[in-house]
Enzyme design. Structure first.
Site, PDB file in Angstrom:
ATOM      1  N   LYS A  43       0.820  -1.214   0.000  1.00 44.77           N
ATOM      2  CA  LYS A  43       0.000   0.000   0.000  1.00 44.77           C
ATOM      3  C   LYS A  43       0.850   1.258   0.000  1.00 44.77           C
ATOM      4  CE  LYS A  43      -4.154  -1.715   2.337  1.00 44.77           C
ATOM      5  NZ  LYS A  43      -4.922  -1.712   3.590  1.00 44.77           N
ATOM      6  N   SER A 130     -10.554   2.498   4.383  1.00 43.36           N
ATOM      7  CA  SER A 130      -9.780   3.746   4.410  1.00 43.36           C
ATOM      8  C   SER A 130      -9.658   4.328   3.002  1.00 43.36           C
ATOM      9  CB  SER A 130      -8.382   3.497   4.970  1.00 43.36           C
ATOM     10  OG  SER A 130      -8.466   3.004   6.274  1.00 43.36           O
TER      11      SER A 130
HETATM   12  O1  PNS Z   1      -4.873  -2.748   7.209  1.00 43.98           O
HETATM   13  P1  PNS Z   1      -4.042  -3.719   6.398  1.00 43.98           P
HETATM   14  O2  PNS Z   1      -3.195  -2.973   5.382  1.00 43.98           O
HETATM   15  O3  PNS Z   1      -4.872  -4.794   5.772  1.00 43.98           O
HETATM   16  O4  PNS Z   1      -3.060  -4.414   7.442  1.00 43.98           O
HETATM   17  C1  PNS Z   1      -2.080  -5.320   6.988  1.00 43.98           C
HETATM   18  C2  PNS Z   1      -0.945  -5.429   8.023  1.00 43.98           C
HETATM   19  C3  PNS Z   1      -0.289  -4.069   8.213  1.00 43.98           C
HETATM   20  C4  PNS Z   1      -1.518  -5.928   9.334  1.00 43.98           C
HETATM   21  C5  PNS Z   1       0.080  -6.457   7.465  1.00 43.98           C
HETATM   22  O5  PNS Z   1       0.560  -6.027   6.213  1.00 43.98           O
HETATM   23  C6  PNS Z   1       1.219  -6.721   8.433  1.00 43.98           C
HETATM   24  O6  PNS Z   1       1.078  -7.510   9.344  1.00 43.98           O
HETATM   25  N1  PNS Z   1       2.359  -6.018   8.230  1.00 43.98           N
HETATM   26  C7  PNS Z   1       3.532  -6.152   9.068  1.00 43.98           C
HETATM   27  C8  PNS Z   1       4.637  -6.922   8.337  1.00 43.98           C
HETATM   28  C9  PNS Z   1       4.384  -8.409   8.421  1.00 43.98           C
HETATM   29  O7  PNS Z   1       4.365  -9.000   9.470  1.00 43.98           O
HETATM   30  N2  PNS Z   1       4.142  -9.018   7.229  1.00 43.98           N
HETATM   31  C10 PNS Z   1       3.822 -10.417   7.141  1.00 43.98           C
HETATM   32  C11 PNS Z   1       2.338 -10.619   7.431  1.00 43.98           C
HETATM   33  S1  PNS Z   1       1.901 -12.277   7.200  1.00 43.98           S
END
Ligand code: PNS
Length: 163
Positions: A43, A130
């Site tokens: 994003k 959002s």
């Molecule tokens: O609101 P979103 O964008 O759907 O949230 C996604 C989010 C930020 C929770 C996810 O991308 C995330 O956990 N990011 C941190 C990095 C990470 O751990 N990535 C592997 C996830 S399996």
């Protein structure tokens, strides 16, 4: 669940009534909820992590067991560091499911100590996102029924600057 910590992760760019519904319901179930503004590499965000943290803080002043912070790393590591028992995510529609299921299984593999729990979104927030809020604001639409009044100006100021 007693003496338990849950984390509510997301991009929150910006936080909406949909997110806040999930955060408040989690706060009723766990002793402590940590809302974490995490990075989603897929994003492009309109607000910095610190701006998103500040907006969420303004919205949760009535919830003393909710904390907010940002983290630029793996969610599974953040959960381990905080001793969290659960990752709480909201599910809107079936379209959310595959992506959320993949993340839940990956996080379980990376940190077997933490469970991902899904809360069904409230019916009135089924369509809310959002990106939809930002799109409506950028076209001069009224977003006051999608985000709390305390962050309305923050959002409009940024969206209007970017126009
Ligand atoms: O609101 P979103 O964008 O759907 O949230 C996604 C989010 C930020 C929770 C996810 O991308 C995330 O956990 N990011 C941190 C990095 C990470 O751990 N990535 C592997 C996830 S399996």
């Amino acid at each position: 669940m007693k003496n338990s910590i849950a984390i509510c992760p997301g991009s929150f760019d910006p936080v909406t009534f949909g997110h806040l519904d999930i955060i408040c319901r989690a706060a009723n179930m766990f002793d402590k909820v940590i809302v974490v503004v995490a990075s989603n590499k897929n994003k492009t965000n309109s607000f910095t992590p610190q701006e998103r943290v500040e907006m969420i803080k303004k919205c949760i002043v009535d919830h003393p067991n909710v904390e907010v912070e940002s983290f630029d790393g793996l969610l599974a590591d953040f959960a381990a560091r905080k001793g969290a028992k659960a990752i709480i995510k909201g599910l809107r529609a079936m379209s959310d499911f595959e992506y959320e299921f993949q993340m839940a299984l990956t996080n379980k593999k990376l940190n077997p100590e933490v469970e991902t729990l899904f809360l069904t979104t409230s019916a009135e927030n089924m369509y809310l996102s959002s990106s939809m809020v930002k799109q409506i604001a950028s076209m001069g639409g009224d977003i006051s029924s999608f985000v709390p009044k305390v962050i309305l100006e923050d959002i409009l100021k940024r969206i209007n600057v970017n126009k």
